[in-house]
Design a protein around this motif. Sequence first.
Motif, PDB file in Angstrom:
ATOM      1  N   GLY A   1       8.320  -5.553  -4.904  1.00  0.00           N
ATOM      2  CA  GLY A   1       8.707  -6.724  -4.104  1.00  0.00           C
ATOM      3  C   GLY A   1       7.597  -7.759  -4.095  1.00  0.00           C
ATOM      4  O   GLY A   1       7.845  -8.966  -4.215  1.00  0.00           O
TER       5      GLY A   1
ATOM      6  N   VAL B   1      13.184   1.519  -3.623  1.00  0.00           N
ATOM      7  CA  VAL B   1      11.952   2.261  -3.336  1.00  0.00           C
ATOM      8  C   VAL B   1      12.336   3.644  -2.823  1.00  0.00           C
ATOM      9  O   VAL B   1      13.152   3.745  -1.902  1.00  0.00           O
ATOM     10  CB  VAL B   1      11.099   1.558  -2.231  1.00  0.00           C
ATOM     11  CG1 VAL B   1       9.740   2.229  -2.081  1.00  0.00           C
ATOM     12  CG2 VAL B   1      10.937   0.060  -2.499  1.00  0.00           C
ATOM     13  N   HIS B   2      11.763   4.683  -3.407  1.00  0.00           N
ATOM     14  CA  HIS B   2      12.071   6.073  -3.042  1.00  0.00           C
ATOM     15  C   HIS B   2      13.602   6.285  -3.000  1.00  0.00           C
ATOM     16  O   HIS B   2      14.112   6.950  -2.104  1.00  0.00           O
ATOM     17  CB  HIS B   2      11.505   6.463  -1.662  1.00  0.00           C
ATOM     18  CG  HIS B   2      10.088   6.046  -1.417  1.00  0.00           C
ATOM     19  ND1 HIS B   2       9.084   6.195  -2.336  1.00  0.00           N
ATOM     20  CD2 HIS B   2       9.494   5.475  -0.336  1.00  0.00           C
ATOM     21  CE1 HIS B   2       7.947   5.756  -1.832  1.00  0.00           C
ATOM     22  NE2 HIS B   2       8.165   5.293  -0.630  1.00  0.00           N
TER      23      HIS B   2
ATOM     24  N   GLY C   1      14.811  -4.992   1.219  1.00  0.00           N
ATOM     25  CA  GLY C   1      14.726  -6.408   0.885  1.00  0.00           C
ATOM     26  C   GLY C   1      14.263  -7.258   2.049  1.00  0.00           C
ATOM     27  O   GLY C   1      14.470  -6.914   3.221  1.00  0.00           O
ATOM     28  N   THR C   2      13.641  -8.387   1.692  1.00  0.00           N
ATOM     29  CA  THR C   2      13.132  -9.340   2.692  1.00  0.00           C
ATOM     30  C   THR C   2      14.134 -10.479   2.861  1.00  0.00           C
ATOM     31  O   THR C   2      14.502 -11.133   1.878  1.00  0.00           O
ATOM     32  CB  THR C   2      11.802  -9.952   2.190  1.00  0.00           C
ATOM     33  OG1 THR C   2      10.919  -8.902   1.837  1.00  0.00           O
ATOM     34  CG2 THR C   2      11.168 -10.849   3.234  1.00  0.00           C
TER      35      THR C   2
ATOM     36  N   TYR D   1      13.927  -1.934  11.155  1.00  0.00           N
ATOM     37  CA  TYR D   1      14.623  -2.480   9.976  1.00  0.00           C
ATOM     38  C   TYR D   1      15.997  -2.945  10.419  1.00  0.00           C
ATOM     39  O   TYR D   1      16.490  -2.522  11.473  1.00  0.00           O
ATOM     40  CB  TYR D   1      14.854  -1.379   8.917  1.00  0.00           C
ATOM     41  CG  TYR D   1      13.649  -0.991   8.085  1.00  0.00           C
ATOM     42  CD1 TYR D   1      13.225  -1.777   7.017  1.00  0.00           C
ATOM     43  CD2 TYR D   1      12.944   0.175   8.353  1.00  0.00           C
ATOM     44  CE1 TYR D   1      12.126  -1.410   6.241  1.00  0.00           C
ATOM     45  CE2 TYR D   1      11.843   0.549   7.585  1.00  0.00           C
ATOM     46  CZ  TYR D   1      11.442  -0.253   6.531  1.00  0.00           C
ATOM     47  OH  TYR D   1      10.359   0.107   5.765  1.00  0.00           O
TER      48      TYR D   1
ATOM     49  N   ARG E   1       2.681  13.213   8.471  1.00  0.00           N
ATOM     50  CA  ARG E   1       3.737  12.384   9.046  1.00  0.00           C
ATOM     51  C   ARG E   1       4.901  13.229   9.580  1.00  0.00           C
ATOM     52  O   ARG E   1       5.527  12.885  10.562  1.00  0.00           O
ATOM     53  CB  ARG E   1       4.218  11.398   7.982  1.00  0.00           C
ATOM     54  CG  ARG E   1       5.213  10.425   8.501  1.00  0.00           C
ATOM     55  CD  ARG E   1       5.646   9.496   7.418  1.00  0.00           C
ATOM     56  NE  ARG E   1       4.908   8.252   7.443  1.00  0.00           N
ATOM     57  CZ  ARG E   1       5.157   7.257   6.616  1.00  0.00           C
ATOM     58  NH1 ARG E   1       6.093   7.364   5.704  1.00  0.00           N
ATOM     59  NH2 ARG E   1       4.481   6.149   6.685  1.00  0.00           N
TER      60      ARG E   1
ATOM     61  N   ARG F   1      18.033   2.834   3.610  1.00  0.00           N
ATOM     62  CA  ARG F   1      17.602   4.219   3.889  1.00  0.00           C
ATOM     63  C   ARG F   1      18.094   4.644   5.277  1.00  0.00           C
ATOM     64  O   ARG F   1      18.235   3.808   6.174  1.00  0.00           O
ATOM     65  CB  ARG F   1      16.086   4.343   3.717  1.00  0.00           C
ATOM     66  CG  ARG F   1      15.311   4.364   4.978  1.00  0.00           C
ATOM     67  CD  ARG F   1      14.036   5.145   4.918  1.00  0.00           C
ATOM     68  NE  ARG F   1      12.980   4.530   5.709  1.00  0.00           N
ATOM     69  CZ  ARG F   1      12.987   4.420   7.033  1.00  0.00           C
ATOM     70  NH1 ARG F   1      14.035   4.801   7.749  1.00  0.00           N
ATOM     71  NH2 ARG F   1      11.957   3.871   7.655  1.00  0.00           N
TER      72      ARG F   1
ATOM     73  N   GLY G   1       0.871  -1.171   0.000  1.00  0.00           N
ATOM     74  CA  GLY G   1       0.000   0.000   0.000  1.00  0.00           C
ATOM     75  C   GLY G   1       0.899   1.208   0.000  1.00  0.00           C
ATOM     76  O   GLY G   1       2.051   1.111   0.418  1.00  0.00           O
TER      77      GLY G   1
ATOM     78  N   ALA H   1      14.146  -4.504  -3.810  1.00  0.00           N
ATOM     79  CA  ALA H   1      13.753  -3.487  -4.789  1.00  0.00           C
ATOM     80  C   ALA H   1      14.240  -2.132  -4.318  1.00  0.00           C
ATOM     81  O   ALA H   1      14.516  -1.943  -3.131  1.00  0.00           O
ATOM     82  CB  ALA H   1      12.223  -3.458  -4.916  1.00  0.00           C
TER      83      ALA H   1
ATOM     84  N   GLU I   1      13.394 -11.211  -1.917  1.00  0.00           N
ATOM     85  CA  GLU I   1      13.164 -10.194  -2.950  1.00  0.00           C
ATOM     86  C   GLU I   1      13.874  -8.944  -2.501  1.00  0.00           C
ATOM     87  O   GLU I   1      14.140  -8.768  -1.302  1.00  0.00           O
ATOM     88  CB  GLU I   1      11.663  -9.912  -3.148  1.00  0.00           C
ATOM     89  CG  GLU I   1      10.905  -9.379  -1.941  1.00  0.00           C
ATOM     90  CD  GLU I   1      11.197  -7.947  -1.539  1.00  0.00           C
ATOM     91  OE1 GLU I   1      11.361  -7.109  -2.421  1.00  0.00           O
ATOM     92  OE2 GLU I   1      11.268  -7.668  -0.333  1.00  0.00           O
TER      93      GLU I   1
ATOM     94  N   ASP J   1       6.829  -3.118  -0.832  1.00  0.00           N
ATOM     95  CA  ASP J   1       6.242  -2.336  -1.913  1.00  0.00           C
ATOM     96  C   ASP J   1       5.728  -3.253  -3.037  1.00  0.00           C
ATOM     97  O   ASP J   1       5.930  -4.473  -2.990  1.00  0.00           O
ATOM     98  CB  ASP J   1       7.255  -1.309  -2.447  1.00  0.00           C
ATOM     99  CG  ASP J   1       8.137  -1.882  -3.524  1.00  0.00           C
ATOM    100  OD1 ASP J   1       8.690  -2.983  -3.321  1.00  0.00           O
ATOM    101  OD2 ASP J   1       8.249  -1.263  -4.596  1.00  0.00           O
TER     102      ASP J   1
ATOM    103  N   GLU K   1       1.709   3.061  -7.091  1.00  0.00           N
ATOM    104  CA  GLU K   1       1.426   1.842  -6.312  1.00  0.00           C
ATOM    105  C   GLU K   1      -0.064   1.501  -6.372  1.00  0.00           C
ATOM    106  O   GLU K   1      -0.437   0.352  -6.571  1.00  0.00           O
ATOM    107  CB  GLU K   1       1.853   2.036  -4.846  1.00  0.00           C
ATOM    108  CG  GLU K   1       3.344   2.180  -4.672  1.00  0.00           C
ATOM    109  CD  GLU K   1       3.920   1.341  -3.542  1.00  0.00           C
ATOM    110  OE1 GLU K   1       3.156   0.733  -2.783  1.00  0.00           O
ATOM    111  OE2 GLU K   1       5.151   1.281  -3.451  1.00  0.00           O
TER     112      GLU K   1
HETATM  113  P1  5GP Z   1       9.607   3.272   4.765  1.00  0.00           P
HETATM  114  O1  5GP Z   1      10.986   3.697   4.404  1.00  0.00           O
HETATM  115  O2  5GP Z   1       8.638   4.423   4.773  1.00  0.00           O
HETATM  116  O3  5GP Z   1       9.571   2.465   6.028  1.00  0.00           O
HETATM  117  O4  5GP Z   1       9.113   2.278   3.619  1.00  0.00           O
HETATM  118  C1  5GP Z   1       9.081   2.690   2.287  1.00  0.00           C
HETATM  119  C2  5GP Z   1       8.489   1.599   1.437  1.00  0.00           C
HETATM  120  O5  5GP Z   1       9.369   0.477   1.382  1.00  0.00           O
HETATM  121  C3  5GP Z   1       7.144   1.068   1.931  1.00  0.00           C
HETATM  122  O6  5GP Z   1       6.263   0.966   0.823  1.00  0.00           O
HETATM  123  C4  5GP Z   1       7.485  -0.305   2.436  1.00  0.00           C
HETATM  124  O7  5GP Z   1       6.387  -1.195   2.302  1.00  0.00           O
HETATM  125  C5  5GP Z   1       8.611  -0.692   1.502  1.00  0.00           C
HETATM  126  N1  5GP Z   1       9.416  -1.794   2.052  1.00  0.00           N
HETATM  127  C6  5GP Z   1       9.734  -2.016   3.345  1.00  0.00           C
HETATM  128  N2  5GP Z   1      10.448  -3.134   3.453  1.00  0.00           N
HETATM  129  C7  5GP Z   1      10.557  -3.662   2.204  1.00  0.00           C
HETATM  130  C8  5GP Z   1      11.155  -4.840   1.679  1.00  0.00           C
HETATM  131  O8  5GP Z   1      11.747  -5.660   2.377  1.00  0.00           O
HETATM  132  N3  5GP Z   1      11.074  -5.020   0.335  1.00  0.00           N
HETATM  133  C9  5GP Z   1      10.437  -4.143  -0.487  1.00  0.00           C
HETATM  134  N4  5GP Z   1      10.376  -4.444  -1.789  1.00  0.00           N
HETATM  135  N5  5GP Z   1       9.829  -3.040  -0.018  1.00  0.00           N
HETATM  136  C10 5GP Z   1       9.903  -2.802   1.309  1.00  0.00           C
END
Ligand code: 5GP
Length: 207
Positions: free
Chosen positions: A110, A80-81, A86-87, A57, A146, A45, A16, A78, A76, A107, A164
């Motif tokens: 992933g 993002v921003h 990764g998981t 994290y 936020r 990040r 989401g 990716a 996986e 995201d 998304e």
């Molecule tokens: P935030 O930095 O705000 O915590 O997360 C930013 C985005 O990264 C969110 O959409 C979150 O769901 C996504 N995200 C967090 N952990 C993972 C992950 O392990 N893999 C992927 N692909 N996205 C992730």
Amino acid sequence: MNNHSQRKGILCVVSGPSGSGKTTLCRAFNEQDPDCSYAISCTTRPIREGEVNGKDYHFLDEDEFLARVEAGDLLEHARVHGNLYGTLKSSVIEQVENGKDVLIDIDVQGAALIRENQDPVISACYVDIFVMPASQEELEKRLGGRGTESAQDFDLRMQNAREEIDQWEKYHYAIISGTREEDLQKFSSIIHGERNRARRLQASPQY
Ligand code: 5GP
């Protein structure tokens, strides 16, 4: 019959846009449900104020992250921003094999990678949920509220949010976010329904 010991766990992927409340929802469900674990992702990040390394994290630098990718440790990953996420395989595979449910908040890229994963353990345990705000105004309000992002970050997150949301129909379930209680109730009913799917049972009940 002890249903928990008779079934494999669920890998529940939750996506989401930022501000949809998905992380809060996953954590709230995880706290109230002993059969479930919330997987901690790796990211490059920068750590935000109030976050704890290893709890929110695993915060890695880019070289450390790429070494985990190289070693095959990630299910996986990716960008993002602008940052890598990764998981860890170790946070998922053993748990689902032992009948424990795992929630991951990732995201749409992933989620697509795991959805396409041909590994029989992964495809058997996979279910996904998309959480979205009720309207664009609500999303803007939540993202603006936020207070941890610069104006530039905010614009990037709004643009990413729209991209998304375009993917929501690929998910098994969608939750249109309301109050926390309403969201949690919808989330719980999805997980409880998924736990009772016939194909998740490992053996026939003994009569
Ligand atoms: P935030 O930095 O705000 O915590 O997360 C930013 C985005 O990264 C969110 O959409 C979150 O769901 C996504 N995200 C967090 N952990 C993972 C992950 O392990 N893999 C992927 N692909 N996205 C992730």
